[in-house]
Each structure stands twice: as structure tokens, then as C-alpha cells.
Design an enzyme around this catalytic site. Structure first.
Site, PDB file in Angstrom:
ATOM      1  N   LYS A 121       0.822  -1.215   0.000  1.00 24.81           N
ATOM      2  CA  LYS A 121       0.000   0.000   0.000  1.00 24.81           C
ATOM      3  C   LYS A 121       0.855   1.264   0.000  1.00 24.81           C
ATOM      4  O   LYS A 121       0.608   2.185  -0.787  1.00 24.81           O
ATOM      5  CB  LYS A 121      -0.929  -0.021   1.212  1.00 24.81           C
ATOM      6  CG  LYS A 121      -1.929   1.133   1.256  1.00 24.81           C
ATOM      7  CD  LYS A 121      -2.934   0.945   2.346  1.00 24.81           C
ATOM      8  CE  LYS A 121      -2.342   1.026   3.740  1.00 24.81           C
ATOM      9  NZ  LYS A 121      -1.711  -0.151   4.264  1.00 24.81           N
ATOM     10  N   THR A 123       4.018   1.507  -0.903  1.00 20.75           N
ATOM     11  CA  THR A 123       4.737   1.510  -2.176  1.00 20.75           C
ATOM     12  C   THR A 123       3.852   2.056  -3.290  1.00 20.75           C
ATOM     13  O   THR A 123       4.301   2.854  -4.121  1.00 20.75           O
ATOM     14  CB  THR A 123       5.200   0.081  -2.519  1.00 20.75           C
ATOM     15  OG1 THR A 123       6.000  -0.415  -1.454  1.00 20.75           O
ATOM     16  CG2 THR A 123       6.003   0.057  -3.803  1.00 20.75           C
ATOM     17  N   ARG A 144       2.195   8.442   6.791  1.00 14.32           N
ATOM     18  CA  ARG A 144       2.492   8.399   8.219  1.00 14.32           C
ATOM     19  C   ARG A 144       3.976   8.124   8.436  1.00 14.32           C
ATOM     20  O   ARG A 144       4.662   7.625   7.557  1.00 14.32           O
ATOM     21  CB  ARG A 144       1.665   7.296   8.901  1.00 14.32           C
ATOM     22  CG  ARG A 144       0.171   7.546   8.899  1.00 14.32           C
ATOM     23  CD  ARG A 144      -0.579   6.317   9.381  1.00 14.32           C
ATOM     24  NE  ARG A 144      -0.348   5.196   8.483  1.00 14.32           N
ATOM     25  CZ  ARG A 144      -0.519   3.926   8.819  1.00 14.32           C
ATOM     26  NH1 ARG A 144      -0.915   3.611  10.046  1.00 14.32           N
ATOM     27  NH2 ARG A 144      -0.307   2.966   7.947  1.00 14.32           N
ATOM     28  N   LYS A 155       7.080  -6.489  10.520  1.00 17.58           N
ATOM     29  CA  LYS A 155       6.567  -5.790   9.344  1.00 17.58           C
ATOM     30  C   LYS A 155       7.643  -5.026   8.577  1.00 17.58           C
ATOM     31  O   LYS A 155       7.564  -4.837   7.375  1.00 17.58           O
ATOM     32  CB  LYS A 155       5.453  -4.820   9.776  1.00 17.58           C
ATOM     33  CG  LYS A 155       4.720  -4.141   8.637  1.00 17.58           C
ATOM     34  CD  LYS A 155       3.557  -3.336   9.183  1.00 17.58           C
ATOM     35  CE  LYS A 155       2.780  -2.649   8.059  1.00 17.58           C
ATOM     36  NZ  LYS A 155       3.538  -1.564   7.439  1.00 17.58           N
ATOM     37  N   ALA A 323      -3.559   1.638  12.382  1.00 20.04           N
ATOM     38  CA  ALA A 323      -4.982   1.568  12.040  1.00 20.04           C
ATOM     39  C   ALA A 323      -5.696   0.412  12.725  1.00 20.04           C
ATOM     40  O   ALA A 323      -6.921   0.412  12.794  1.00 20.04           O
ATOM     41  CB  ALA A 323      -5.152   1.450  10.534  1.00 20.04           C
ATOM     42  N   PHE A 351      -3.473  -0.477   6.952  1.00 17.56           N
ATOM     43  CA  PHE A 351      -4.059  -1.809   6.823  1.00 17.56           C
ATOM     44  C   PHE A 351      -5.184  -1.831   5.787  1.00 17.56           C
ATOM     45  O   PHE A 351      -5.167  -1.052   4.833  1.00 17.56           O
ATOM     46  CB  PHE A 351      -4.510  -2.332   8.186  1.00 17.56           C
ATOM     47  CG  PHE A 351      -3.371  -2.582   9.138  1.00 17.56           C
ATOM     48  CD1 PHE A 351      -2.341  -3.449   8.810  1.00 17.56           C
ATOM     49  CD2 PHE A 351      -3.310  -1.931  10.360  1.00 17.56           C
ATOM     50  CE1 PHE A 351      -1.281  -3.670   9.676  1.00 17.56           C
ATOM     51  CE2 PHE A 351      -2.247  -2.144  11.237  1.00 17.56           C
ATOM     52  CZ  PHE A 351      -1.232  -3.019  10.884  1.00 17.56           C
ATOM     53  N   PHE A 431       3.510  -8.476  -9.258  1.00 22.19           N
ATOM     54  CA  PHE A 431       4.659  -9.324  -8.949  1.00 22.19           C
ATOM     55  C   PHE A 431       5.013 -10.109 -10.218  1.00 22.19           C
ATOM     56  O   PHE A 431       4.135 -10.437 -11.024  1.00 22.19           O
ATOM     57  CB  PHE A 431       4.332 -10.307  -7.821  1.00 22.19           C
ATOM     58  CG  PHE A 431       4.389  -9.726  -6.445  1.00 22.19           C
ATOM     59  CD1 PHE A 431       5.317 -10.170  -5.518  1.00 22.19           C
ATOM     60  CD2 PHE A 431       3.515  -8.722  -6.056  1.00 22.19           C
ATOM     61  CE1 PHE A 431       5.372  -9.636  -4.240  1.00 22.19           C
ATOM     62  CE2 PHE A 431       3.556  -8.183  -4.779  1.00 22.19           C
ATOM     63  CZ  PHE A 431       4.492  -8.645  -3.868  1.00 22.19           C
ATOM     64  N   TRP A 459       6.836  -0.807  -8.485  1.00 19.70           N
ATOM     65  CA  TRP A 459       7.876  -1.393  -7.632  1.00 19.70           C
ATOM     66  C   TRP A 459       9.139  -1.640  -8.443  1.00 19.70           C
ATOM     67  O   TRP A 459      10.239  -1.362  -8.007  1.00 19.70           O
ATOM     68  CB  TRP A 459       7.352  -2.705  -7.042  1.00 19.70           C
ATOM     69  CG  TRP A 459       8.303  -3.425  -6.145  1.00 19.70           C
ATOM     70  CD1 TRP A 459       8.589  -3.151  -4.847  1.00 19.70           C
ATOM     71  CD2 TRP A 459       9.082  -4.579  -6.494  1.00 19.70           C
ATOM     72  NE1 TRP A 459       9.496  -4.065  -4.353  1.00 19.70           N
ATOM     73  CE2 TRP A 459       9.810  -4.941  -5.344  1.00 19.70           C
ATOM     74  CE3 TRP A 459       9.217  -5.342  -7.659  1.00 19.70           C
ATOM     75  CZ2 TRP A 459      10.678  -6.034  -5.330  1.00 19.70           C
ATOM     76  CZ3 TRP A 459      10.066  -6.427  -7.649  1.00 19.70           C
ATOM     77  CH2 TRP A 459      10.789  -6.763  -6.490  1.00 19.70           C
TER      78      TRP A 459
END
Length: 606
Positions: A121, A123, A144, A155, A323, A351, A431, A459
Site C-alpha cells: 500500500k 509503495t 504516516r 513488518k 490503524a 491496513f 509481482f 515497484w
């Protein structure tokens, strides 16, 4: 700034810096390694990996001095308070001067329910901001700040990944400008003043058994969840049970992120309820005369932090409530400042959309008067397969049937966003193991729901890989179809608000709450807090409170085991199921792999 109105891209700047064209060469600190465009051969693509790690890519980026990033936004150098050469705080007088400017369009990035496979998210938020700038628009990213807890836990950091990152990545993930330390200190100052007040006579008649203010630290430390303090005799005060939460769950964090300005910050700090007297009347931080000192500690922290992406586009990174246990959005001050400075603001909420997006809409937008124009819902083929029942070790195999089953989770989130009246587009965060059949399955499913799904390769390719999504997000934001409204009205009872979220967003059948919880809610309503929104603290992995129930469960019961009044922040927290406000470290924490190499550079951070 170029004639098209967007900031120069990375490859342009690298080219300018690599030849003698009369321009001033950037300081050496901005080019710690030779900045080369990323290249991969087909074998690398099939293996699904980058030639460089995230941290290596970030170090190789050609960063511009932060005052140049500010200049592109129209922020004079005298209103930037630099922390080194590549990050700065924006001075309050400049922010105050923007009030009469019109607002740009607000685009929210959210995601399906998170899985160990990852959704990307942040990224995607960074990539989308870069992509909108690439297509000739003027965009600012609002994120954030990362917490040290997940950085050293499971994480990792929260600065994006691959070729869609904000920099300096190491600083942003570790300490940054000290905001979290200031928040922790202000929070713990109040805790110290509570025990000190009781020790020196307790003029406010605060019942030590009814002190609700805990302490915080920005680290995962399960051993501190429940403690006894003030042991050791008379000189150390009155022993009582208490505990620690992680800093991102602190009400002070929420206050900083919801305050409109320094005056509003101090007012909200004063409203914090720290406990109750024997007659059950509330004692506030203002009663203890702690609000002024707390605001003083936060004087710098309340100012937004300006950094840049790998492609030298501006980003505000400010505040960091989780969140799952808090309201999950960056600061109102940063978002509103960005809206005055750009045509498009791309922000994220933590999230899945059942948590971050719901709280963004029902808490942040409600309080700040924000009206989002579009939503980007991020999904990955791998995460959809996990939601469809595939084990993590089998995610590399094509499984269209599992993708189709997992799309139920995607569809649920997409339908939920529609309840707020904001149009959405699905971003398939690509991906290399994704197959065309799996991608076509998602596109067809989303199409049947009346939306679009667009593959994004940011990405690997940076802004060049996300142009199609950028154009669609801009088109949605400009379409004028957004008709935003919160999920529930202010005059609904606190319990009815919880039921609204559970039934309409989680698709649960019932909210289970004890008589003690219901009595507490009724008491708060009698004292004038019934108009507040609710902040549901719940596992991020499922629509239910069972983290193992993936997909789109329905008809479940959501138990509310505890409620907390955040009178300063302006919401009521409902602790659901087994969620913890102080996480623990995993068996093999990321901290085990983080170290300094022989050159003094950080390794292992991701």
C-alpha cells in the site's frame, strides 16, 4: 519545476548531475553511490527479485537538497527548518498563510485485508504520487511516520519499496525528526505528573484505582503490557496496577494527528481524561496543569516533515497512529497543507479498507471537514490467493480458482468504499510471478462490480510503470462523481455506531458487549460524549476478530471487551477480540538482521 507543472524525474536529475553542463553538482552526501538506472534481465524478472535491495536503491538515488524540493512547492527557504540536507519541517507561519488558497483533489490509497504475502500500500501510494507527477500534474504525497516497533519486529519499515520509495529511507524508519520521541515524552510526562500529584497530597482526589492513563514506548515489548508501579516504599508513591501501550496507540499521537494548529493541540491535550475521582467525576490533564508543558514538548513535532521520493517529488511524512489499534491516518495539518500546495494529494490509511479507510472517512474526514475525491484499492495476486486458501509456500504457482475465491475479499472492500460515496479504482500491485490468466480473472471480477482494475509496475519500474493507474485516479478525482458522507451520523448512540461499523463494514451479525461496557458507554453519553465517533481496535487480518478467518466472512459476532474514552482526540475506542495495544516481537524479530557494516552504513533494514 518543469513547464508541465511537475517536478523533474530521477533520470532527468541523474543526467544533469553526470555531465559538465555548468550546473552546480549536488553535494557528495546526496550521491553516496553512483546513481545508475535500474536494469534487470529476463532471468532476474522470472525469479521475481531486484538486483538491489530497497535500502541499496534508496542510497543510490540522486537526492536533491530539501530547500529545492520546498522551492518547487512554493515554500520559501526561510520557512523550512532543515534536519540535515534532505528533510525539513515546514514553519507554522507559512502554513497559516495558506488558508485562503483553494484545495486540490484528495486521493486515498487503501488495500484489501493484509496477508503475509504483502500488498504494498505505501509503495503504491509513493508510486502513484510519482506517476501523477510524471503525466504532467502537480501531486504531493502524504504518509504516516514509521514506528520503531514494526521496524524491529515483523513488518519492517514504511517508506515504500523497490523504485517507489521516500528518502532518506534509513532516517525516516529510524528516529526521523524525533516526533515519536516527543510524543512519547509528552505522554509519559503526564503519567509522571499523575503519580506525582497523588504522592503530594492528591488535591484533585484522583482515585488511584481509577487511573486510566498508561505509559507508552515506541517498541514492541509484551513484558510491559501489565505492570505494577511505585513499589519500594513510601518514598516511591502509592503502588497500583498500570501498563504500557506502544506510542502509536497513544492518545497524544491521535491528538497531534487530528489537531488543526498549536492552539487546538493544547486544547485537546487539556481535555485528556487521566482517571476518575471516587465520585466518578473525570480528572483531566488540564486539572493537573500538564497541558502547557505537554504542548511545549510538541511544539516542533506538530510541524509537518517534508522529504522526497526517489524521483524527487515532494512528500509530507507526519504522525503515525496504527490503524488496527488507533485511527491510522497521517496528520490533518500535513494533509491540509498539501491540499493548498498541489493539484492532487495522494495519502494512505493503514491496513485494509475495513480499518484504515473506515477511520479515514469516519474520524479524520469528519473532524477535519475533508471530502475525498477518489480511492485507489490495492491488491496483489498473491494476497488474493492467500485469501482464497493458498498456503504461502505455494503462492508462486498459477491458481486462477484461488484468485477467484480470494476476490470475495476484494469485492467486499470495494463495496464498502462505495457506501461512503467515493469512486474507486483497483490497483493490481504487480509481482513477476503473476500470470496473465490470474490478472484477467481480477479484471473481470472488478469489471462486474462496475469498476476498473489496472496493473501497476511501480515497484520495478518507478513512475513509468504506473502511468495508466495515475491517469485513471486523476480522471476519477476530476469526474465530480464523489458524494462523500460518513457511515453514521453524530447523533447515533455510541453502541449503535459500533453496530453500524460491524454490520455494514465487517458484515458481522452481532456486537457482544458486557453490561459493564454498556454502562460505561451510557455514562459517557450522559456526560456529553455521545456525539463522538468510534475507533474500532481489531485484528487487521480479517473482517472478523479471528485473524485466521480470511476472505469475506459474514454473520460473525464481534466481541467488544473494553472501551476507552479519548476525550482529547475526540473519539471512543472499542477494543475488540484479542487485539493488543502493546504488540510483541516475533520469534525471529527483524532486529536480529539489522546492523552497521564496515563503512558505518545500515544493513538489514527493509
Amino acid at each position: 519545476m518543469s513547464q508541465t507543472g511537475h517536478w523533474p524525474r530521477l533520470e532527468t536529475l541523474v543526467g544533469l548531475c553526470s555531465r559538465d553542463n555548468g550546473m552546480t553538482r549536488p553535494p557528495a552526501a546526496f550521491l553516496p553511490f553512483e546513481a545508475k538506472p535500474f536494469r534487470s534481465n529476463e532471468a532476474d524478472r522470472q525469479r521475481g527479485r531486484l538486483l538491489k535491495s530497497d535500502i541499496e536503491i534508496a542510497r543510490a538515488a540522486a537526492r536533491r537538497p530539501i530547500w529545492e524540493i520546498g522551492e518547487g512547492l512554493g515554500i520559501p527557504a526561510e520557512f523550512l527548518e532543515p534536519y540535515g540536507n534532505d528533510k525539513a519541517k515546514v514553519a507554522t507561519p507559512f502554513i497559516e498563510s495558506l488558508h485562503e488558497r483553494p484545495d486540490g483533489k484528495l486521493i486515498l490509497v487503501t488495500a484489501i485485508s493484509p496477508t503475509p504475502a504483502g500488498e504494498g500500500k505505501t509503495t503504491t501510494t509513493v508510486g502513484l504520487g510519482d506517476g501523477i507527477n510524471r503525466i504532467g500534474k502537480k501531486a504531493v504525497i502524504c504518509l504516516r511516520e514509521p514506528s520503531l516497533g514494526p521496524c524491529f519486529g515483523v513488518k519492517g519499515g514504511a517508506a515504500g519499496g523497490g523504485h517507489a520509495q521516500i528518502v532518506p529511507m534509513e532516517d525516516i524508519n529510524l528516529h526521523f525528526t524525533g516526533d515519536f520521541h516527543a510524543i512519547s515524552t509528552a505522554h509519559n510526562l503526564l503519567a509522571a505528573m499523575i503519580d506525582n500529584h497523588i504522592h503530594w497530597g492528591n488535591e484533585q482526589d484522583l482515585d488511584p484505582r481509577r487511573v486510566t492513563w498508561r505509559r507508552v514506548m515506541d517498541m514492541n515489548d509484551r513484558a510491559l503490557r501489565d505492570i505494577v508501579c511505585s513499589l519500594g516504599g513510601v518514598a516511591n508513591g502509592y503502588p497500583r496496577e498500570t501498563g504500557f501501550d506502544i506510542t502509536v496507540a497513544s492518545e497524544v499521537m491521535a491528538i497531534l494527528c487530528l489537531a488543526e494548529d498549536l492552539e487546538d493541540l493544547e486544547r485537546r491535550l487539556g481535555n485528556i481524561i487521566v482517571g476518575y475521582r471516587r465520585d466518578k467525576s473525570a480528572v483531566t490533564a488540564r486539572d493537573l496543569k500538564a497541558d502547557g508543558a505537554m504542548a511545549t514538548l510538541l511544539k516542533q513535532a506538530v510541524k509537518p516533515n517534508l522529504v522526497q521520493t526517489l524521483e524527487n517529488n515532494p512528500a509530507f511524512v507526519h504522525g503515525g497512529p496504527f490503524a488496527n489499534i488507533a485511527h491510522g491516518c497521517n496528520s490533518v495539518i500535513a494533509t491540509k497543507t498539501a491540499l493548498k500546495l498541489a493539484d492532487y494529494v495522494v495519502t494512505e490509511a493503514g491496513f485494509g479498507a475495513d480499518l484504515g479507510a473506515e477511520k479515514f472517512f469516519d474520524i479524520k474526514c469528519r473532524m477535519a471537514g475533508l471530502k475525498p475525491d477518489a480511492v485507489v484499492l490495492v491488491a496483489t495476486i498473491k494476497a488474493l490467493k492467500m485469501n482464497g486458501g493458498v498456503a504461502k509456500e505455494d503462492l508462486g504457482r498459477e491458481d486462477v480458482a484461488a484468485v477467484e475465491r480470494g476476490c470475495a475479499n476484494l469485492g467486499r472492500h470495494l463495496e464498502n468504499i462505495g457506501q461512503f460515496g467515493v469512486p474507486a479504482v483497483v490497483a493490481i500491485n504487480h509481482f513477476t510471478s503473476d500470470t496473465e490468466a490470474e490478472i484477467d480473472c481480477v479484471k473481470a471480477y472488478v469489471g462486474e462490480l462496475g469498476a476498473k482494475a489496472i496493473v501497476a509496475r511501480h515497484w520495478e519500474e518507478g513512475s513509468a510503470g504506473i502511468e495508466d493507474l495515475a491517469r485513471e485516479a486523476v480522471a476519477l478525482a476530476e469526474s465530480g462523481t464523489a458524494d462523500f458522507s460518513p457511515l453514521y451520523q453524530d447523533d447515533l448512540s455510541l453502541f449503535k455506531k459500533m453496530e453500524a461499523v460491524v454490520r455494514r463494514i465487517y458484515r458481522g451479525a452481532h456486537v457482544a458487549a458486557s453490561e459493564t461496557v454498556l454502562a460505561q458507554l451510557a455514562e459517557w453519553e450522559e456526560k456529553g460524549f455521545g456525539h463522538l465517533p468510534v475507533c474500532m481496535a481489531k485484528t487487521q487480518y480479517s473482517f472478523s476478530t479471528d485473524p485466521h478467518r480470511r476472505g469475506a466472512p459474514a454473520g460473525h459476532t464481534v466481541p467488544v471487551r473494553e472501551v476507552r474514552l479519548s476525550a482529547g482526540a475526540g473519539f471512543v475506542v472499542a477494543i475488540c477480540g484479542e487485539i493488543m495495544t502493546m504488540p510483541g516481537l516475533p520469534k525471529e524479530p527483524a532486529a536480529e538482521k539489522i546492523r552497521l557494516n564496515a563503512e558505518g552504513l545500515i544493513e538489514g533494514l527493509f
